[in-house]
Write an enzyme that holds these catalytic residues in place. Structure first.
Site, PDB file in Angstrom:
ATOM      1  CD  GLU A 287      -1.697  -2.380   1.639  1.00  0.00           C
ATOM      2  OE1 GLU A 287      -0.491  -2.595   1.920  1.00  0.00           O
ATOM      3  OE2 GLU A 287      -2.579  -3.239   1.779  1.00  0.00           O
TER       4      GLU A 287
ATOM      5  CE  LYS B  88     -16.939  -6.711   4.754  1.00  0.00           C
ATOM      6  NZ  LYS B  88     -16.267  -7.974   5.146  1.00  0.00           N
TER       7      LYS B  88
END
Lengths: 208, 568
Positions: free
Chosen positions: B53, B165
């Site tokens: 990342e 989420k």
């Protein structure tokens, strides 16, 4: 005031009442190595806007950094350094003092002289409440210390400029740097190529 | 009633509204609903899968610096998000517009220390311009709109949006907001006060020994032409900051290169001796100024920046100008008088001649040294008609000294945070944004290995990136400090290196090691002529150091310099 003179400053900040705003402010103080002596925060007269008063010592240049860095936080709406202005500054303290039948009278006299009040009494202690400028609170605490202070809590200072409201939230939002005035983004900036519609929040830029 | 959209769909539609064509990321559990929605969308946005990342953040950064548009990276919760942090810090220090989107555990699990939970909002607070944690889908459209707005306006910077989420999975009616409501954020282009412009013009007109320092802010404002007009009208020499390299052509007669710890000596002398210093769009950090109290001691300093917090942060400023660089130069141009400054320019030329005589390239040697590689690369690219993405260390300084940058945004480098490992992923992002551009990575053997696995991303995206490793077998700049300040005790700096050509070959990338001077130009030509990526491993002389050098905390007047050639 020269650059090297250290002075105590009282600064008011208006903040959007959003999650983590206080974290942003205190995080900024810590990572920029700013030393804050007291800080209070609560609701202002405007819905959704909190008002913070903090006291910090430093040179004029130090404090300019505190103010400009703080003003860069997205959720900080306005900053005012009111140190040089006629201001009402108050702090509240609750002081639990040990008492007995001999000392209670003396303490009550002090409370009266300081325009403080007794908010709780029992056989061996009193809780005294004082709302006053910081130096008067200090002075009362010093006097009460001889009787034995069991517990104490101070709120830190809150401040308001005297006279008609030049620093209310509704007047304060238009502050920009002293030597610049704002013009709407005309889209020539490579980084603002599609930023036209958002100028609804643009302001005329005059210092309130 | 309009159709319900999931949080994931809202993310992609918002990105499309913002004109995003590519995102750099790596999926994981907490961001999977959003990735799944990208599948449903038949890929309206190109997703570049990275190997780490940190690479995603640097790619978004490189994309943004090369194009001026907002770069976007995406990661999952926990380690995915924390791996972004170095890239966010890099972007924050160098004012790169970037939006990072991270997945977060569902709202019901927040604060329970569950699997892959990290408080990335708190972690990223000091390295972002602003950030968000979204726990309710109704807050999502505004947050995304604001994130892009904040990232690209005013002084640009990275913004992180952490999205639970459950928000990605929830759905609502969606229209992309057309306005933002940010009462505390006023990123208008600031026009300078006319009185301040009068004073600045007067200072410049009366100056005997003026110098301009141009920073990255000049390019961000698109003010390169105006800068040049002003410099030429009044014959004022122009230095740049490291990030300002390219804002003023390094081949221009008025260019005095760049100053600071490893800037050109003649530039440092000019900065120390000038009587008026006009700094524009540069934040004047310690690597440029040396010890703050000793910098430009004879100068009245004019500082133009749109960030009021930069005024007086490091230096005592005579005339602060909180304003846009372009608007300031436009206002100044008519008031700045034509001028010659013959004595001053003559003095600077004497210093320049002295610098030239001490130039390592003027010394007769058969050894392969990095400055030679940089200069040959400049020749081979038709005098710098390419973008160079440099890493951090000795090679970075040599690149900036010996490769004459003449066009804006042609040098991308981590100046503020000094992030080793920046170059390769940033070049990937830059190449995605500018597919036709000849893109060169220049990296040391140490920094290159920090993000080397992104070679797979180069191949995956079939990018024609040319890579030049300046391989001296050491963490060279750290070794240089050990040479100068630690009596040559090389603790932790000798490197055990792989065969970089074989590493490249393992990814399917051709390459070649270069060990002698005669082969340098030919090798560069070979890299250029082969379509697709190519890696050159320049095995340079080990102990060459970068000069001049200013010890940290010392004055720029106290440079350690390369000796003059011995007279016969």
């Amino acid at each position: 005031m020269t650059d090297t003179q250290t002075q105590q400053h009282t600064i008011i900040a208006w903040l959007e009442d959003k999650p983590s705003v206080l974290n942003r402010v205190t995080g900024l103080f810590s990572r920029r190595n700013f030393n804050i002596e007291s800080l209070t925060v609560g609701h202002s007269e405007a819905k959704g806007i909190s008002r913070m008063t903090f006291v910090a010592s430093g040179t004029e240049r130090d404090l300019q950094q505190v103010e400009t860095q703080l003003d860069k936080l997205i959720n900080v709406i306005h900053i005012a350094n009111v140190t040089q202005e006629p201001t009402v500054i108050r702090e509240m303290a609750l002081i639990k003092v040990t008492t007995n039948s001999q000392t209670r009278g003396e303490i009550m006299q002090l409370v009266s002289i300081y325009h403080a009040s007794v908010v709780d009494v029992d056989m061996t202690s009193l809780i005294i409440q004082i709302v006053a400028p910081e130096d008067r609170v200090d002075s009362l605490i010093q006097l009460l210390d001889q009787y034995g202070i069991e517990e104490m809590v101070r709120t830190g200072q809150v401040a308001m400029v005297r006279g008609s409201s030049r620093h209310g939230h509704s007047h304060g939002v238009a502050t920009v740097a002293a030597n610049g005035h704002a013009t709407p983004d005309n889209g020539q900036n490579a980084n603002g190529a599609n930023g036209h519609t958002e100028n609804a929040n643009g302001v005329n830029g005059a210092r309130a | 009633m309009s159709e319900l959209k999931t949080g994931g769909q809202i993310i992609w539609e918002s990105l499309i509204h913002e004109g995003v064509d590519v995102v750099f990321g790596l999926p994981g559990g907490a961001i999977l609903p959003t990735y799944d929605d990208l599948y449903k969308y038949n890929y309206p946005i190109h997703h570049v899968l990275v190997t780490h990342e940190q690479g995603a953040a640097h790619m978004a950064d490189g994309y943004a610096r090369a194009t001026g548009r907002v770069g976007v990276c995406i990661a999952t919760s926990g380690p995915g998000a924390t791996n972004l942090v170095t890239g966010l810090g890099t972007a924050y220090m160098d004012s790169t517009p970037l939006v990072a989107i991270t997945g977060q555990v569902s709202k019901s699990l927040l604060g329970r220390d569950g699997f892959q939970e990290a408080d990335i909002r708190a972690i990223s607070m000091p390295v972002t311009k602003h950030n968000y944690l979204i726990t309710d889908i109704r807050d999502l459209p505004d947050a995304l709109k604001e994130a892009f707005y904040i990232a690209r306006t005013g002084r640009p910077g990275p913004v992180l949006v952490d999205i639970c989420k459950c928000v990605q999975q929830a759905s609502m009616e969606f229209t992309y907001p057309t306005t933002v409501n940010l009462p505390g954020y006023r990123p208008n282009r600031l026009t300078p006060d006319p009185d301040v412009i009068d004073r600045v013009a007067q200072l410049l007109n009366e100056a005997q020994r003026p110098v301009i320092i141009a920073g990255q802010g000049v390019s961000m404002a698109g003010a390169e032409a105006e800068l040049r007009q002003m410099a030429e009208k009044a014959n004022i020499p122009v230095a740049t900051s490291l990030l300002g390299v390219g804002t003023f052509p390094a081949t221009h007669p008025l260019s005095i290169s760049w100053g600071g710890m490893h800037g050109e000596a003649y530039c440092n002398y000019a900065l120390q001796e000038c009587d008026v210093l006009f700094a524009i769009g540069a934040r004047l950090d310690d690597r440029l100024t040396g010890a703050f109290s000793t910098f430009a001691p004879k100068a009245r300093i004019i500082h133009v920046d749109l960030d009021p917090a930069e005024m007086g942060k490091n230096l005592i400023i005579d005339t602060p100008v909180v304003a846009d660089a372009l608007l300031t130069l436009r206002a100044l141009l008519p008031q700045v008088e034509s001028n010659e400054h013959p004595a001053w320019l003559g003095q600077i030329n004497e210093w320049r001649t002295d610098t030239t005589e001490r130039d390592i390239l003027a010394q007769e040697t058969d050894e392969l040294v990095a400055p030679y590689v940089m200069r040959q690369l400049w020749h081979a690219t038709n005098q710098g008609n390419c973008t160079v993405v440099s890493d951090v260390g000795q090679h970075q300084m040599w690149e900036a000294q010996y490769f004459y940058h003449t066009k804006p945004r042609s040098l991308l480098t981590s100046g503020g945070l000094g992030t080793m490992g920046y170059a390769l992923p940033a070049a990937i992002g830059a190449q995605m944004g500018k597919p036709q551009e000849e893109m060169w990575v220049i990296a040391g053997d140490g920094g290159f290995q920090m993000t080397m696995p992104e070679l797979s991303t180069v191949m995956q995206e079939r990018l024609p990136i040319k890579i030049a490793i300046i391989n001296n077998g050491y963490l060279g700049m750290v070794r240089q400090w050990q040479d100068v300040f630690y009596n040559k005790r090389y603790v932790g700096t000798p490197l055990f290196n792989p065969d970089f050509v074989k590493i490249a070959a393992a990814y399917g990338i051709p390459g070649r090691a270069v060990t002698s001077k005669e082969d340098v130009f030919d090798a560069i030509r070979q890299a250029q002529n082969i379509p697709g990526p190519y890696l050159l491993d320049f095995q340079v002389e080990e102990f060459t150091n970068v000069y001049p050098m200013v010890a940290p905390g010392k004055s720029n007047a106290d440079m350690i310099r390369r000796g003059r050639p011995v007279e016969n």
